[in-house]
Design an enzyme around this catalytic site. Structure first.
Site, PDB file in Angstrom:
ATOM      1  N   SER A 139       0.835  -1.188   0.000  1.00  0.00           N
ATOM      2  CA  SER A 139       0.000   0.000   0.000  1.00  0.00           C
ATOM      3  C   SER A 139       0.880   1.253   0.000  1.00  0.00           C
ATOM      4  O   SER A 139       1.779   1.362  -0.834  1.00  0.00           O
ATOM      5  CB  SER A 139      -0.929  -0.060   1.220  1.00  0.00           C
ATOM      6  OG  SER A 139      -1.914   0.926   1.170  1.00  0.00           O
ATOM      7  N   ASP A 145      -8.951  -6.135  -4.688  1.00  0.00           N
ATOM      8  CA  ASP A 145      -8.509  -4.866  -4.113  1.00  0.00           C
ATOM      9  C   ASP A 145      -8.992  -3.735  -5.016  1.00  0.00           C
ATOM     10  O   ASP A 145      -8.479  -3.539  -6.113  1.00  0.00           O
ATOM     11  CB  ASP A 145      -6.981  -4.866  -4.014  1.00  0.00           C
ATOM     12  CG  ASP A 145      -6.416  -3.603  -3.371  1.00  0.00           C
ATOM     13  OD1 ASP A 145      -7.185  -2.649  -3.131  1.00  0.00           O
ATOM     14  OD2 ASP A 145      -5.206  -3.575  -3.109  1.00  0.00           O
ATOM     15  N   HIS A 178      -8.215  -4.898  -0.310  1.00  0.00           N
ATOM     16  CA  HIS A 178      -6.895  -4.316  -0.058  1.00  0.00           C
ATOM     17  C   HIS A 178      -6.221  -4.943   1.158  1.00  0.00           C
ATOM     18  O   HIS A 178      -5.006  -5.120   1.195  1.00  0.00           O
ATOM     19  CB  HIS A 178      -7.059  -2.810   0.145  1.00  0.00           C
ATOM     20  CG  HIS A 178      -5.764  -2.065   0.219  1.00  0.00           C
ATOM     21  ND1 HIS A 178      -4.833  -2.090  -0.798  1.00  0.00           N
ATOM     22  CD2 HIS A 178      -5.227  -1.273   1.191  1.00  0.00           C
ATOM     23  CE1 HIS A 178      -3.788  -1.344  -0.453  1.00  0.00           C
ATOM     24  NE2 HIS A 178      -4.010  -0.843   0.742  1.00  0.00           N
TER      25      HIS A 178
END
Lengths: 380, 380
Positions: free
Chosen positions: A149, A321, A354
């Protein structure tokens, strides 16, 4: 064998110039290391953290049973990033609220708490600060830099800011920049915090209050975007928290009470987060996310932007995601391949959205394990 | 020729029993009609509205240039739902804030403003109230009932609650119920409103304030979910509101000021909404969305639930709508086909997300036009 992690702190008295033109006069970075730096000093792996994580990547803190690091399934003895082979470093980013200098600390200039006066920091600034800490640790070259991320953005930025210091970059569930929708979600979260009357323009510390309402909302919004629609339906669906009768669907018919399990779960996440996260840090970190865009200095041409990178890459994305969708990782893969870089890419079919980058998934952990098995470096 | 719309109001003095078991002692419904009911009384089309819309479906209000109805591109003389042929009715739902009895009106029992004491209303309750208004207008059978999003849920519910009164149902961008993710977004919006100190437990009217902060956040969240990631990128991308220099991306480096165009747009949407929408209405309407689930009384079996419907159907969905995705419309199509119902279904390839149901799209408007051309009914 349990890995015991010990947080350490390093003080820097030379000012750090920031991308904005401002600087931080002096600061401390909190960090942890796992495993041992070998004699050749060529087995270091830097782990970069995302929005609400910290330097505490792996292991547990002594005497605290439930204090596992946020990537403890990934990093440790015998784990995909094996601390028997690698010297792993986790660093809390500047502006965070878990030890390193941040908005809740005194500003050496007027001597008051920084609050909203803490300077805006970027991914590039964090990487510069990380590099200074590595210098101090005697680590001049990273065998790998790795993150998921926002952490993946830092890993990517390392390959551009210090290309000669990185041999491998592992970029998980990341993107070359945020989309308008990503920025939009960040902005709503920030508005929720800033418009909480307890925020006091970011100087709430002086008033002995915390903008908990805003932090709760910010976290609830964030949390929705970390999960997939599918996994929410699997985990919660339309299940009621407490059906009151067999009639009319068992509803309590209330707009303010919790009716569905998903509501209860989100409120709990919001409450927990609002107790230990700093509101100014939330603003700073979401802004760092918004700002990251290495292609912007190259007229938006990502291939040109990544030409500086010379290390090998592993990129990983997750099918469900929607915050950092596989398409965003593929943009990175494409730009790296156009630069004839050595790139491995795994698109993992995982239901968790995610959040998958933090979870146990045999294929995902297997891909990372295999990659690190091919990476050089051995314990001294 | 401009269609001039005139809002009307009808008062009901008999109590309306609600699904929750509560009732509303007396109430008024605000509505508009367009075109003329023919002598056979068989050309009526009811339009059901979604979250933040009203009875003002088509035309403009006299003397107000910019007061187009929310579906003015769809409904009017010569439009897909042609008011030269059909007698079209728009009704403001109970609990709304655009004329019909709602939380900002006096509760006849204690004589005070309802506020949070306004009873929870459901899609089924709205349909019952709409049916009573149609009775009073002498409309016993609808040639069609039509709506998008939450309005589509009402159209669907009409076919289940009053199957013999409906010949055609047009259900656009809708779903058989909300997913956990949909409920989650509603819940965050509600928490933003309820936790605004100016909400005062829903009795803010007595305090002379409005929970604007919460309403702004609620609207910003909603707005993100109405658009697609693609259309946000097309319209706003990462464009800055005001680049301050050529350096460092032109950023101002601020966490609280507007930096990106998308932020400015969302703030504007939030501000506008907070000026004319009622906070209690927002809670009520999102709850009605959460609660709608006709299959729940049939053990989750949508095919069984829809067996009562006997009209013909047109369903429409939009490829980039992630709030009410095409898959949800297909669930409805499948259940109707399993009941051997006459169903037309169009999945429109449109970039605009959920908002597409309100926008001009030649294929979409063409599909609706063609459908209504085949529908009976003629002006008197």
């Amino acid at each position: 064998m349990t890995l015991i992690a010990t947080p350490q702190s390093m003080h820097f008295s030379a000012p750090l110039g920031l991308q904005s033109g401002a600087s931080i006069r002096e600061y401390a970075l909190t960090y942890e290391t796992y495993g041992r730096l070998n004699a050749a000093r060529d087995n270091a792996v830097l782990i970069c953290h995302a929005l609400n994580a910290s330097h505490h990547v792996a292991g547990v803190h002594a005497g605290q049973d439930r204090s596992e690091g946020w990537w403890d399934n990934m990093i440790g003895p015998g784990k995909p990033v094996d601390t028997e082979r690698f010297f792993v470093i986790g660093i809390n980013n500047l502006g965070s609220c878990f030890g390193s200098t941040g908005p809740m600390h005194p500003n050496p200039d007027p001597g008051q708490i920084y609050g909203a006066d803490f300077p805006v920091v970027t991914v590039e600034d964090w990487v510069n600060a990380q590099a200074l800490l590595l210098d101090a640790l005697g680590v001049h070259r990273l065998e790998a830099v790795m993150g998921g991320s926002l952490g993946g953005m830092q890993a990517l930025s390392w390959t551009l800011q210090y290309p000669e210091r990185v041999r491998h970059a592992v970029v998980v569930a990341s993107a070359p920049n945020l989309s308008a929708e990503n920025i939009a979600f960040n902005e709503v979260a920030r508005r929720a915090i800033v418009s909480d009357p307890d925020f006091h323009g970011g100087h709430f510390y002086r008033h002995g209050v915390v903008p908990r309402r805003g932090l709760r909302i910010a976290r609830m919004i964030g949390h929705i975007t970390y999960l997939s629609d599918d996994v929410m339906n699997q985990k919660f669906g339309r299940e009621l928290r407490q059906a009151v009768s067999e009639n009319a669907g068992g509803y309590r018919f209330s707009t303010q009470d919790v009716e569905f399990q998903i509501e209860s779960y989100l409120r709990h996440q919001g409450d927990k987060f609002s107790e230990d996260f700093d509101a100014n840090t939330y603003l700073l970190i979401t802004r760092a996310l918004d700002y990251f865009d290495p292609a912007s200095a190259f007229g938006g041409d990502l291939t040109l932007a990544l030409a500086r990178a010379c290390c090998k890459f592993l990129l990983v994305s997750f099918t469900t995601d929607w915050r950092f969708a596989p398409a965003r990782s593929r943009e990175l893969v494409k730009a790296l391949l156009e630069n004839r870089r050595d790139v491995s890419y795994a698109e993992i079919d995982a239901p968790h959205g995610h959040d998958a980058f933090l979870l146990d998934d045999a294929r995902y952990l297997g891909v990372v394990r295999s990659y690190f098995e091919r990476v050089g470096g051995s314990a001294s």
